[in-house]
Each structure stands twice: as structure tokens, then as C-alpha cells.
Design an enzyme around this catalytic site. Structure first.
Site, mmCIF file in Angstrom:
data_model
loop_
_atom_site.group_PDB
_atom_site.id
_atom_site.type_symbol
_atom_site.label_atom_id
_atom_site.label_comp_id
_atom_site.label_asym_id
_atom_site.label_seq_id
_atom_site.Cartn_x
_atom_site.Cartn_y
_atom_site.Cartn_z
ATOM 1 N NE ARG A 133 -3.976 -2.058 2.153
ATOM 2 C CZ ARG A 133 -3.808 -3.059 3.013
ATOM 3 N NH1 ARG A 133 -2.840 -3.019 3.898
ATOM 4 N NH2 ARG A 133 -4.606 -4.104 2.991
ATOM 5 C CE LYS A 155 -1.933 14.337 -12.758
ATOM 6 N NZ LYS A 155 -2.371 14.992 -13.999
ATOM 7 C CD GLU A 197 4.720 17.587 -21.059
ATOM 8 O OE1 GLU A 197 4.040 18.559 -20.697
ATOM 9 O OE2 GLU A 197 4.241 16.442 -21.245
ATOM 10 C CE LYS A 239 4.096 17.873 -12.418
ATOM 11 N NZ LYS A 239 4.005 16.766 -13.349
ATOM 12 C CD GLU A 249 -5.316 16.921 -13.172
ATOM 13 O OE1 GLU A 249 -4.183 16.406 -13.177
ATOM 14 O OE2 GLU A 249 -6.107 16.805 -14.092
ATOM 15 N NE ARG A 253 -0.529 17.168 -10.815
ATOM 16 C CZ ARG A 253 0.202 16.282 -10.184
ATOM 17 N NH1 ARG A 253 0.087 16.138 -8.891
ATOM 18 N NH2 ARG A 253 1.081 15.539 -10.846
ATOM 19 C CG ASN A 257 -3.475 17.619 -17.543
ATOM 20 O OD1 ASN A 257 -2.427 16.990 -17.545
ATOM 21 N ND2 ASN A 257 -4.360 17.520 -16.567
ATOM 22 C CG HIS A 260 -1.043 16.827 -21.511
ATOM 23 N ND1 HIS A 260 -0.440 18.046 -21.679
ATOM 24 C CD2 HIS A 260 -0.075 16.009 -21.012
ATOM 25 C CE1 HIS A 260 0.815 17.986 -21.290
ATOM 26 N NE2 HIS A 260 1.076 16.759 -20.891
ATOM 27 C CG HIS A 264 -3.160 11.883 -22.943
ATOM 28 N ND1 HIS A 264 -3.587 12.162 -21.668
ATOM 29 C CD2 HIS A 264 -1.814 11.889 -22.886
ATOM 30 C CE1 HIS A 264 -2.538 12.337 -20.878
ATOM 31 N NE2 HIS A 264 -1.448 12.184 -21.598
ATOM 32 C CG HIS A 287 3.780 12.170 -23.566
ATOM 33 N ND1 HIS A 287 2.425 11.988 -23.410
ATOM 34 C CD2 HIS A 287 4.116 13.164 -22.716
ATOM 35 C CE1 HIS A 287 1.975 12.835 -22.497
ATOM 36 N NE2 HIS A 287 2.978 13.560 -22.061
HETATM 37 P P1 NAD Z 1 10.372 7.325 -22.414
HETATM 38 O O1 NAD Z 1 10.397 7.009 -21.001
HETATM 39 O O2 NAD Z 1 9.738 6.334 -23.348
HETATM 40 O O3 NAD Z 1 11.849 7.628 -22.911
HETATM 41 C C1 NAD Z 1 12.056 7.937 -24.270
HETATM 42 C C2 NAD Z 1 13.135 7.049 -24.895
HETATM 43 O O4 NAD Z 1 14.409 7.515 -24.476
HETATM 44 C C3 NAD Z 1 13.061 5.581 -24.491
HETATM 45 O O5 NAD Z 1 13.429 4.803 -25.602
HETATM 46 C C4 NAD Z 1 14.150 5.476 -23.410
HETATM 47 O O6 NAD Z 1 14.672 4.173 -23.313
HETATM 48 C C5 NAD Z 1 15.175 6.449 -23.918
HETATM 49 N N1 NAD Z 1 16.043 7.064 -22.928
HETATM 50 C C6 NAD Z 1 15.663 7.588 -21.746
HETATM 51 N N2 NAD Z 1 16.693 8.220 -21.165
HETATM 52 C C7 NAD Z 1 17.756 8.050 -21.966
HETATM 53 C C8 NAD Z 1 19.102 8.490 -21.914
HETATM 54 N N3 NAD Z 1 19.539 9.301 -20.938
HETATM 55 N N4 NAD Z 1 19.939 8.119 -22.894
HETATM 56 C C9 NAD Z 1 19.463 7.359 -23.921
HETATM 57 N N5 NAD Z 1 18.212 6.954 -24.067
HETATM 58 C C10 NAD Z 1 17.358 7.297 -23.095
HETATM 59 O O7 NAD Z 1 9.598 8.696 -22.703
HETATM 60 P P2 NAD Z 1 9.494 10.090 -21.925
HETATM 61 O O8 NAD Z 1 9.260 11.080 -22.979
HETATM 62 O O9 NAD Z 1 10.590 10.294 -20.961
HETATM 63 O O10 NAD Z 1 8.167 9.902 -21.063
HETATM 64 C C11 NAD Z 1 6.914 9.761 -21.676
HETATM 65 C C12 NAD Z 1 5.981 9.127 -20.679
HETATM 66 O O11 NAD Z 1 5.852 9.982 -19.539
HETATM 67 C C13 NAD Z 1 4.583 8.904 -21.216
HETATM 68 O O12 NAD Z 1 4.135 7.626 -20.839
HETATM 69 C C14 NAD Z 1 3.762 9.965 -20.522
HETATM 70 O O13 NAD Z 1 2.412 9.595 -20.380
HETATM 71 C C15 NAD Z 1 4.473 10.079 -19.206
HETATM 72 N N6 NAD Z 1 4.289 11.357 -18.505
HETATM 73 C C16 NAD Z 1 3.918 11.316 -17.197
HETATM 74 C C17 NAD Z 1 3.749 12.493 -16.489
HETATM 75 C C18 NAD Z 1 3.427 12.447 -15.020
HETATM 76 O O14 NAD Z 1 3.122 13.484 -14.437
HETATM 77 N N7 NAD Z 1 3.518 11.296 -14.383
HETATM 78 C C19 NAD Z 1 3.972 13.732 -17.110
HETATM 79 C C20 NAD Z 1 4.344 13.742 -18.455
HETATM 80 C C21 NAD Z 1 4.506 12.537 -19.146
HETATM 81 N N1 GLY Z 2 1.816 16.255 -16.218
HETATM 82 C C1 GLY Z 2 0.618 16.714 -15.633
HETATM 83 C C2 GLY Z 2 0.590 16.628 -14.146
HETATM 84 O O1 GLY Z 2 1.537 16.221 -13.528
HETATM 85 O O2 GLY Z 2 -0.390 16.962 -13.549
#
Ligand code: NAD
Ligand code: GLY
Length: 382
Positions: A133, A155, A197, A239, A249, A253, A257, A260, A264, A287
Site C-alpha cells: 500500500r 502521478k 513540456e 510544477k 488535481e 493542476r 494538461n 494533453h 493523449h 508523448h
Molecule cells: P520514455 O520514457 O519512453 O523515454 C524515451 C526514450 O528515451 C526511451 O526509448 C528510453 O529508453 C530512452 N532514454 C531515456 N533516457 C535516456 C538516456 N539518458 N539516454 C538514452 N536513451 C534514453 O519517454 P518520456 O518522454 O521520458 O516519457 C513519456 C511518458 O511519460 C509517457 O508515458 C507519458 O504519459 C508520461 N508522462 C507522465 C507524467 C506524469 O506526471 N507522471 C507527465 C508527463 C509525461
Molecule cells: N503532467 C501533468 C501533471 O503532472 O499533472
């Protein structure tokens, strides 16, 4: 802890941003953090599960494991690697991470370290949220997007075929360590995606930041350490200031988005067309790219609804383009299909579509009951 402040710390290269609220934590931004003692400092118990992906683990996992074992020789440290990319952000890979915690014998004071981009951060964070949990999670973001957005604010989620991030939890990290050295190995396309972003923060809250990004675009795109650290710290301060006053949110918050809902829908429709989330190619978007197109669509929708001016829409579009980001929808993405995905977006409510709309540079608002005809018109115009 200062609220949402960006300050120089002991080393001239270290910046920290404090995230206040019920569970405060610090975001540290500096080169070489992954091999520093800062990695072990948040570990309260004896068990650490390092979750990473198939691209990042070979580059950086050893240095994190070495740093943990050097500072905490008695600790049990295990590495769990998932495939790279959005396709791995599934319930099945979440179950794999939970199995790895069970195999480690992780106790309530264990810590999950999320080493990678937003995919690893979201999935590993969700595993930490669910194990017993909720146990500690330390975010070690290695993409620009993860450093400025996904690692901060708690998140966590995995995707379903029906849509992105549909299963998840709010689970703030215990610490965020953004090692800017990791950006040197990040593919150029992924670096550019992160700027969507970054630009978002300027668009919703900070007009001078957009001017600064425009003036420093060349340095940022060429990977200049000082410029990147400044962009990361300013983004994280925005942020932090939002998530500490609205962690779940219920209000402001949602402004994070911007773009987004459209973004999405683009990602979900791409997945529907290609039998699942897959690595972006010349005809599809990651993304950050989907969010860039989404911000332009949201800006155009706002203009059509009389909120934003043509000039501001064009400034935003041009800045995104300057950072090498896509700004229009390809014909392969059907407007009606995108609209159908938006109806399932988490921002939609029983009463209808809800969007973050734009009042022009530096100002945004959430608007409920946006007419579907207006949304379709914005999609078709793009
Ligand atoms: P990702 O995690 O897929 O990374 C992108 C690519 O880069 C992958 O192939 C990864 O293996 C590679 N990579 C990462 N770091 C590297 C490095 N230093 N050197 C070489 N390769 C590297 O994509 P992302 O853009 O980081 O994240 C996108 C995801 O984040 C989506 O799923 C999105 O929904 C999520 N997201 C979440 C939030 C949140 O608040 N939780 C906010 C924005 C996005
Ligand atoms: N990326 C949107 C949030 O964290 O709320």
C-alpha cells in the site's frame, strides 16, 4: 524547505527546487548525481529495487548500483529492466515490477528507484504506490521530459488499450535526482520532445520564460549544460508551485494538461491503428510531440472560442516549431476517432468534454462543456 524555490546549493552546479505540501521533497538538478552519495541518502531500509529500461540500464544502472552499495554495503539491491518505450507501460510489466519486489523480499521501508524516462517513472512509481500500500520511490529521470514533468508531482500510472494512464495512483516521490549528464546520451528527438513540456510552463504561466526559451533555443538544442539546467530548474519550480497547492488535481493542476487532451487522443489513436503503443517512427509521434500538436490545437480552439489572439497562437506555434516539434495533425489521424478517445480522457466529465483552454501567452483556464462541434472544427482545420 522553501516553497517552490530554485536556489543554488553547496556546489555551484547544484540547483534544488523544494516541493512543499503534506509530503515535501526536494528536486536536485546537477551533473553526475547518479554516481553520487545523494542516491543512497533517501534509502531508509535495506531493500532497493532499481527499475530501468533496456536503453537506460546498460548506460546508467551500474553507477547507481555502485553508489548505493558504496554508501550502504549492507543493502540488498536488485535491478529490474523493462523494455524501452510506451509499449511497456502496461499492467503486465507493472506486475513484473511487483514480482521483483516480492523476489527481493522488500519490506515496508524499501525503496523503488525509477531510472529512466517517463515510462519507467510512471510504472515504477505505480509499483511503489501499490507494494504494501505504498513504499518510498526515488525518481532518477534520464529524459528532459521526465526531469521537467513526469518525475515531479506523484502521478503514476500504466496504460490500457482504451487509453493512456487509465490505471494509476498519486504517489509523491521521496526525492528526485535529475542528473543532467544523462541528457548527453538522449537521442536528439527525445530531447526535443522534452521541450514541449518546458514550453507548456511558459504558455500557461510565464511569458518571460517563453522569451528566454526563444533567445536560448540554439544553446538548449545543442545540449548546453548551463542552459539546460536553467530550463529544468525553472520548469520544476513551476510544477512544484502548482502541485504543492493542488496535489490531487482538484483545481489549478489541470492547467498542466494544456494540449494533453488532444495529445493523449493522438497517442491512443496511433496505438489503435498499429495494434498497440510502439516506438515512434517517421509517421507517428512520441508523448512530447503529441503534446506539441495538442497545444497548437488547444490554442486554435481557444482562438475559435474568442479566448486567444491570432498573434499569440502564432507565437506559440512558431516556438514549438523552432524546437523541432511537429505542429500539425497528419491526415492519417481521423478527427472523429480522436474525438471518441477524448470522451474517455480523464479530464472528461459526465457532462461533456473538458479542456484546458488558453487565454494567450502566460494564461490558461479549465473550461467544461466544450462543444464537440468546435473541437471537431479545430481538428479538421489542423
Ligand atoms: P520514455 O520514457 O519512453 O523515454 C524515451 C526514450 O528515451 C526511451 O526509448 C528510453 O529508453 C530512452 N532514454 C531515456 N533516457 C535516456 C538516456 N539518458 N539516454 C538514452 N536513451 C534514453 O519517454 P518520456 O518522454 O521520458 O516519457 C513519456 C511518458 O511519460 C509517457 O508515458 C507519458 O504519459 C508520461 N508522462 C507522465 C507524467 C506524469 O506526471 N507522471 C507527465 C508527463 C509525461
Ligand atoms: N503532467 C501533468 C501533471 O503532472 O499533472
Amino acid at each position: 524547505m522553501t516553497n517552490a524555490s530554485s536556489t543554488d546549493a553547496s556546489s555551484t552546479d547544484l540547483r534544488t527546487v523544494a516541493v512543499g505540501g503534506a509530503q515535501p521533497y526536494a528536486i536536485s538538478i546537477a551533473p553526475d548525481l547518479l554516481s553520487s552519495d545523494a542516491v543512497a541518502a533517501p534509502l531508509r531500509g535495506r531493500h532497493a529495487l532499481l527499475v530501468s529500461d533496456g536503453h537506460v540500464a546498460p548506460l546508467y544502472a551500474q553507477r547507481v548500483q555502485d553508489a548505493l552499495r558504496r554508501a550502504r554495503p549492507e543493502a540488498c539491491v536488485a535491478l529490474h529492466v523493462i523494455p524501452p518505450g510506451e509499449a511497456a507501460k502496461t499492467l503486465a510489466h507493472f506486475a513484473g515490477a511487483v514480482d521483483a519486489l516480492a523476489a527481493l523480499g522488500a519490506t515496508r521501508d524499501a525503496c523503488v528507484y525509477a531510472l529512466g524516462g517517463g515510462v519507467v517513472g510512471d510504472l515504477a512509481g505505480f509499483a511503489a504506490a501499490c507494494w504494501m500500500r505504498g513504499i518510498d520511490c526515488v525518481q532518477l529521470p534520464t529524459t528532459l521530459l521526465a526531469m521537467v514533468d513526469s518525475s515531479v508531482g506523484g502521478k503514476t500510472a500504466v496504460d490500457l488499450p482504451q487509453g493512456k494512464n487509465l490505471v494509476g495512483a498519486f504517489h509523491p516521490p521521496r526525492a528526485v535526482l535529475a542528473d543532467t549528464t544523462a541528457l548527453r546520451t538522449l537521442p536528439a528527438r527525445e530531447l526535443r520532445a522534452g521541450f514541449a513540456e518546458v514550453i507548456k510552463y511558459g504558455a500557461i504561466a510565464d511569458a518571460p520564460f517563453l522569451d528566454w526559451l526563444d533567445a536560448n533555443a540554439d544553446a538548449l538544442l545543442s545540449g548546453d549544460d548551463a542552459a539546460l539546467s536553467e530550463a529544468i530548474a525553472r520548469s520544476c519550480a513551476h510544477k512544484a508551485s502548482i502541485v504543492e497547492r493542488d496535489p490531487y488535481e482538484h483545481g489549478d493542476r489541470a492547467l498542466l494538461n494544456l494540449g494533453h487532451t488532444f495529445g493523449h487522443a493522438i497517442e491512443t489513436e496511433q496505438a489503435a491503428n498499429s495494434g498497440g503503443y510502439s516506438a515512434p517512427d517517421n509517421d507517428s509521434f512520441n508523448h512530447g510531440e503529441a503534446v506539441a500538436i495538442g497545444m497548437v490545437l488547444a490554442a486554435r480552439l481557444s482562438k475559435a472560442l474568442g479566448l486567444a489572439s491570432d498573434t499569440d497562437v502564432e507565437i506559440l506555434r512558431a516556438l514549438l516549431q523552432r524546437f523541432g516539434l511537429p505542429v500539425s495533425l497528419p491526415p492519417s489521424l481521423d478527427a472523429q476517432a480522436l474525438l471518441a478517445h477524448m470522451r474517455l480522457d480523464k479530464k472528461a466529465q459526465a457532462s461533456g468534454l473538458r479542456f484546458v483552454l488558453w487565454d494567450g501567452i502566460g494564461r490558461a483556464r479549465v473550461v467544461a462543456d466544450v462543444a464537440e462541434d468546435a473541437v471537431l472544427a479545430a481538428l479538421r482545420a489542423a
